[in-house]
Design an enzyme around this catalytic site. Structure first.
Site, PDB file in Angstrom:
ATOM      1  CE1 TYR A   4      -3.270  -2.679   0.437  1.00 61.61           C
ATOM      2  CE2 TYR A   4      -4.494  -0.685   0.999  1.00 61.61           C
ATOM      3  CZ  TYR A   4      -4.638  -1.959   0.815  1.00 61.61           C
ATOM      4  OH  TYR A   4      -5.928  -2.381   0.839  1.00 61.61           O
TER       5      TYR A   4
ATOM      6  CE  LYS B 132       1.784 -17.827  -2.790  1.00 67.77           C
ATOM      7  NZ  LYS B 132       0.976 -18.842  -2.850  1.00 67.77           N
TER       8      LYS B 132
ATOM      9  CG  ASP C 200      -2.319 -20.192  -1.546  1.00 68.68           C
ATOM     10  OD1 ASP C 200      -1.564 -20.162  -0.408  1.00 68.68           O
ATOM     11  OD2 ASP C 200      -1.721 -20.820  -2.466  1.00 68.68           O
TER      12      ASP C 200
ATOM     13  CG  ASP D  45      -7.950  -4.745   1.607  1.00 69.66           C
ATOM     14  OD1 ASP D  45      -8.942  -4.167   2.310  1.00 69.66           O
ATOM     15  OD2 ASP D  45      -7.978  -4.650   0.314  1.00 69.66           O
TER      16      ASP D  45
ATOM     17  CG  ASP E 275     -13.416  -6.982   2.605  1.00 70.95           C
ATOM     18  OD1 ASP E 275     -13.344  -6.152   3.521  1.00 70.95           O
ATOM     19  OD2 ASP E 275     -14.195  -6.690   1.423  1.00 70.95           O
TER      20      ASP E 275
HETATM   21  C1  IPM Z   1     -10.539  -1.049   3.957  1.00 75.07           C
HETATM   22  C2  IPM Z   1     -10.685  -0.513   2.737  1.00 75.07           C
HETATM   23  C3  IPM Z   1      -9.501   0.300   2.152  1.00 75.07           C
HETATM   24  C4  IPM Z   1      -8.038  -0.431   2.340  1.00 75.07           C
HETATM   25  C5  IPM Z   1      -9.855   1.329   1.000  1.00 75.07           C
HETATM   26  C6  IPM Z   1     -10.973   1.707   0.812  1.00 75.07           C
HETATM   27  C7  IPM Z   1      -8.299   1.777   0.754  1.00 75.07           C
HETATM   28  O1  IPM Z   1     -10.889  -1.437   1.868  1.00 75.07           O
HETATM   29  O2  IPM Z   1     -10.163  -0.366   4.915  1.00 75.07           O
HETATM   30  O3  IPM Z   1     -10.170  -2.318   4.024  1.00 75.07           O
HETATM   31  O4  IPM Z   1      -7.756  -1.130   1.408  1.00 75.07           O
HETATM   32  O5  IPM Z   1      -7.336  -0.373   3.206  1.00 75.07           O
HETATM   33 MG    MG Z   2     -10.848  -3.338   2.613  1.00 73.06          MG
END
Ligand code: IPM
Ligand code: MG
Length: 359
Positions: A142, A191, A223, A247, A251
């Site tokens: 990032y 990884k 993975d 990230d 999710d």
């Molecule tokens: C998160 C989001 C952010 C990230 C984006 C919006 C930049 O997906 O906080 O997980 O990738 O960190």
């Molecule tokens: Mg995110």
């Protein structure tokens, strides 16, 4: 005792969920006799519209002058065609970096009342899900070197993943400390079969683990981790991982609990200043329609009270109020079994406030 809270409502559903959350914090302020001063500032698309940049210097100054930052969500289609460093997301990365918030804690918990909302089979979720993803937040790909170039006349682009030992050590300690307060298990995800940065990550995590003999450490390739999360989520307690893998896996972990609309997060540095935000995004498709689930942001306020203000009891009050409202059967559209019987953002907020006042 007075605490200052910077409030960045952001874009899309951000302002709606923040409004409910600030109300919740006001109830806590009364109940616990602490004064909360809210300082509003712009970040994301709304800041681009007003100042031409996603993170105005004034916003950074306000955040730095406060004891905690509460954030809604940023981004939306309106700003999608802007160059990378001018997008709303750049504001989010900028504030994380400016405040030195290297540790992102993302709990993924399945609520009893919501077991049916998980996309996983019942025999998989019946053992419960209680994971915390500890994601490195200010390093890795990032923030690595990136750019465009031309290779033998062909356009190309690159992003670089780099970690130094100090960055890995400090995030590893956050994960091991978290494990000590939980089920004492850390799974470090990397990884290392391919990436040199992952090999350094793994070596460093192993060294740090020697300071924590009470905590069990295992390693998993990313993975495989993505697969294991849906195969047998109860094998995880603390997941320690890099910015990008975190990230993605956060999710995934949140979705298996039923709704990304339920989960909070905390971003911490070395001091007590932290930034608290829901895991979900700005959901522009439902913005302004009183449909958004405010629970993730309200639970983020609970994390704020816990980590930045040391108000553990107040944090639990909020968490209990949320559980009670869910147990009574109230649902926003995202977690409702049938959309017809769901409540809106304002109503969900009011129900939680009512429980809090009764507690
Ligand atoms: C998160 C989001 C952010 C990230 C984006 C919006 C930049 O997906 O906080 O997980 O990738 O960190
Ligand atoms: Mg995110």
């Amino acid at each position: 005792m007075t605490y200052k809270i910077a409030v960045l409502p952001g874009d899309g559903i951000g302002p709606e969920v923040i409004e409910q959350t600030v109300d919740v914090l006001k109830i806590i302020s009364n109940k616990y006799d602490k004064e909360f001063i809210f300082k509003y500032a712009l970040m994301g698309g709304c800041a681009i519209d007003k100042y031409g940049e996603p993170l105005p210097g004034e916003t950074v100054d306000i955040c730095k002058s406060c004891d905690a930052v509460l954030l809604g969500a940023v981004g939306g289609p309106k700003w999608d065609s802007l160059p990378g460093n001018k997008r709303p997301e750049a504001g989010l990365l900028g504030i994380r970096a400016s405040l030195g918030l290297f540790a992102n804690l993302r709990p993924a918990v399945i609520y009893n009342a919501l077991k049916g909302a998980s996309p996983l089979r019942e025999d998989i979720v019946k053992h419960g899900i209680d994971i915390i993803v500890v994601r490195e937040l200010t390093g890795g790909i990032y923030f690595g070197d990136r750019g465009r170039t031309v290779e033998s006349g062909v356009n190309a682009a690159y992003d670089t993943e780099k970690y130094n030992v100090n960055e890995v050590e400090r995030i590893a300690r956050v994960a091991f400390d978290a494990a000590l307060k939980r089920n004492r298990k850390v799974t470090s995800v990397d990884k290392a079969n391919v990436l040199e940065s992952s090999r350094l990550w793994r070596e460093t995590v192993i060294k740090v683990s020697e300071e924590y003999p009470q905590v069990e450490l295992n390693h998993m390739y990313v993975d495989n981790a993505a697969m294991q999360l849906i195969r047998r989520p109860q094998q995880f307690d603390v997941i320690l991982t890099s910015n990008m893998f975190g990230d993605i896996l956060s999710d995934e972990s949140s979705m298996i609990t039923g709704s990304i609309g339920m989960l909070p997060s905390a971003s911490l540095g070395t001091g007590t200043l932290g930034l608290y935000e829901p895991i979900h995004g700005s959901a522009p498709d439902i913005a302004g329609q009183n449909k958004a689930n405010p629970i993730a942001t309200i639970l983020s306020a609970a994390m704020l009270l816990r980590y930045s203000f040391g108000m553990e009891n107040a944090a639990r009050d909020i968490e209990n109020a949320v559980v009670k409202v869910l147990d009574k059967g109230y649902r926003t559209g995202d977690i409702a079994a049938d959309a017809g019987s769901s409540v809106g953002t304002v109503e969900m907020g009011s129900l939680i406030k009512k429980e809090l006042k009764m507690a």
